[in-house]
Design a protein around this motif. Structure first.
Motif, mmCIF file in Angstrom:
data_model
loop_
_atom_site.group_PDB
_atom_site.id
_atom_site.type_symbol
_atom_site.label_atom_id
_atom_site.label_comp_id
_atom_site.label_asym_id
_atom_site.label_seq_id
_atom_site.Cartn_x
_atom_site.Cartn_y
_atom_site.Cartn_z
ATOM 1 N N SER A 270 -19.650 14.650 12.831
ATOM 2 C CA SER A 270 -19.178 14.120 11.721
ATOM 3 C C SER A 270 -20.306 14.241 10.131
ATOM 4 O O SER A 270 -19.732 14.174 9.345
ATOM 5 C CB SER A 270 -18.806 12.412 11.660
ATOM 6 O OG SER A 270 -19.975 11.863 11.889
ATOM 7 N N PHE B 285 -10.409 12.872 17.052
ATOM 8 C CA PHE B 285 -11.487 13.254 16.219
ATOM 9 C C PHE B 285 -11.113 14.657 15.774
ATOM 10 O O PHE B 285 -11.507 15.074 14.726
ATOM 11 C CB PHE B 285 -13.131 12.986 17.088
ATOM 12 C CG PHE B 285 -14.075 13.524 15.907
ATOM 13 C CD1 PHE B 285 -14.685 12.492 15.257
ATOM 14 C CD2 PHE B 285 -14.676 14.820 16.302
ATOM 15 C CE1 PHE B 285 -15.711 13.104 14.373
ATOM 16 C CE2 PHE B 285 -15.625 15.274 15.500
ATOM 17 C CZ PHE B 285 -16.303 14.252 14.787
ATOM 18 N N HIS C 27 -11.103 17.221 11.952
ATOM 19 C CA HIS C 27 -11.979 17.919 11.733
ATOM 20 C C HIS C 27 -11.540 19.439 11.953
ATOM 21 O O HIS C 27 -11.583 19.541 13.209
ATOM 22 C CB HIS C 27 -13.156 17.728 12.324
ATOM 23 C CG HIS C 27 -13.801 16.265 11.942
ATOM 24 N ND1 HIS C 27 -13.538 15.033 12.511
ATOM 25 C CD2 HIS C 27 -15.149 15.655 11.271
ATOM 26 C CE1 HIS C 27 -13.943 14.120 11.912
ATOM 27 N NE2 HIS C 27 -15.016 14.647 11.090
ATOM 28 N N GLN D 13 -19.062 21.504 8.066
ATOM 29 C CA GLN D 13 -17.772 21.847 8.661
ATOM 30 C C GLN D 13 -17.841 23.471 9.204
ATOM 31 O O GLN D 13 -16.914 23.805 9.820
ATOM 32 C CB GLN D 13 -16.571 21.657 7.793
ATOM 33 C CG GLN D 13 -16.590 20.202 7.442
ATOM 34 C CD GLN D 13 -16.229 19.379 8.702
ATOM 35 O OE1 GLN D 13 -15.225 19.597 9.356
ATOM 36 N NE2 GLN D 13 -17.215 18.155 8.727
#
Length: 395
Positions: A235, A258, A262, A239
């Protein structure tokens, strides 16, 4: 070629001890040795009943006689993998009575910890290490979350410590890592009889090139495996660093949620061994954030065989097996920012990572192949036979 008697109590689910037992059997037969096997399985416990199982855990009379009958075959060595709970330490005494050297594999910490893993509530626990009677485990119901079941294990450990079974009746112990060896010495086992012989992969996988451009996690999705630490680290990462997760477990829903938030992250669920090895060959790094000691994780050996560096927590077996800066990178267990920094460094330094790939494969070839394991196993057997010969000569 040698005649070898092998003994193993299978778990309810296939575990590392079971895989090692099957692989080493195949290795010995493949090298021309003659084997006779005695195996039990935990699914028998229900039929025996809890009280009878508890008594047998301490001293199984039927097992004692069965082992003696098998050893009338006069093998050179009796190699025990897991004796708990249905074979019991009585089997060692049967081997001693038949003048057969005893080798015991130490694939978990059962001789020091009733729960076997130095693990409680998802964290390392050494409360019973070195105690004659492991009473903290009894208070916390560490085995099967049952006070009665834990009492049976604790009694077995205490009785055989008093009898000096662990110190005097086993000729050679095999520990998978230097870390494990040191823990058993701290727990009272004789260091001069504990040999470090790592686990291995029976069939050598082909190394990869890491061109997939992703990090990979393979393992049980549970608290002690460091899953939450890994997700928290991702996190905080850019990315552009993708992660693929293989496995199942109690945190599966949390992982799925999660990953869904993402982009670039993929949860692949359960995969076959062949599919896992293919992913390892493509991965830039394997992430192994475990927060307990582990034994010698097969996943790490497979990663080294694939030429894939491992980013692992600096703890237990991981610290023993992965050399920081050579075959992978360490970070302090549970340290989110440190793990994130290690991942960023790996993806930002392709030349250094390529050198690590070569070193990872070289480490596998030096320590974890079937050929190396066979040589080491023969050395262990020779050591056990020599110790038994000296003991008999002394009377």
């Amino acid at each position: 070629m040698m005649k070898i008697a092998v003994f193993h109590n299978y778990y309810q689910q296939l575990g590392g001890e079971d895989i090692l037992f099957d692989d080493e059997k195949a290795l010995l037969v493949g090298n021309g040795h003659k084997l006779k096997c005695m195996t039990r399985h935990n699914h028998e416990i229900g039929a025996k009943g809890r009280f009878n199982t508890a008594v047998a855990t301490i001293w199984n009379k039927a097992s004692y006689q069965a082992v003696k009958r098998l050893l009338e075959w006069q093998p050179q060595v009796a190699h025990f993998y897991n004796t708990f709970p249905l074979i019991s330490p009585a089997a060692y005494y049967a081997a001693r009575a038949m003048h057969v050297p005893v080798v015991q594999a130490l694939q978990n910490y059962r001789l020091l910890c009733p729960g076997a893993f130095f693990l409680r509530d998802g964290r390392v626990c050494e409360s019973c290490l070195g105690r004659l009677v492991p009473w903290p485990a009894l208070a916390r119901r560490c085995y099967r979350q049952s006070r009665a079941a834990t009492a049976a294990v604790a009694t077995m450990l205490a009785v055989h410590r008093v009898l000096k079974t662990w110190r005097e009746v086993v000729d050679v112990y095999i520990a998978p890592t230097a870390f494990a060896r040191q823990k058993f010495i701290e727990g009272g086992l004789p260091g001069e009889r504990i040999v470090v012989k790592p686990n291995f992969i029976y069939t050598d996988p082909v190394p990869g090139d890491g061109k997939g451009g992703f990090a990979l996690f393979v393992g049980r999705l549970s608290e002690e495996k460091g899953i939450k630490t890994m997700l928290a680290a991702w996190s905080r990462l850019d990315q552009s660093i993708p992660l693929k997760i293989v496995g199942a477990g109690p945190l599966e829903r949390e992982v799925q949620d999660f990953m869904g938030r993402h982009p670039g992250l993929a949860y692949l669920g359960h995969q076959s061994v062949e599919e896992v090895l293919a992913l390892m060959r493509e991965a830039k790094v394997l992430v192994f954030p475990s927060e307990w000691y582990e034994g010698l994780p097969r996943t790490i050996i497979e990663s080294l065989a694939s030429g894939t560096p491992v980013i692992a927590s600096r703890l237990g077996a991981m610290e023993s097996v992965i050399e920081h800066g050579r075959t992978g990178l360490h970070f302090n267990p549970g340290k989110v920012e440190e793990l994130a920094a290690r991942v960023e460094w790996a993806f930002a330094h392709p030349m250094e990572l390529e050198l690590m790939r070569r070193e990872a494969r070289a480490e596998f070839e030096a320590r974890y192949t079937a050929e190396r394991n066979y040589q080491a196993l023969m050395e262990v057997y020779q050591m056990a036979m020599e110790r038994a010969r000296v003991r008999r000569a002394r009377g």
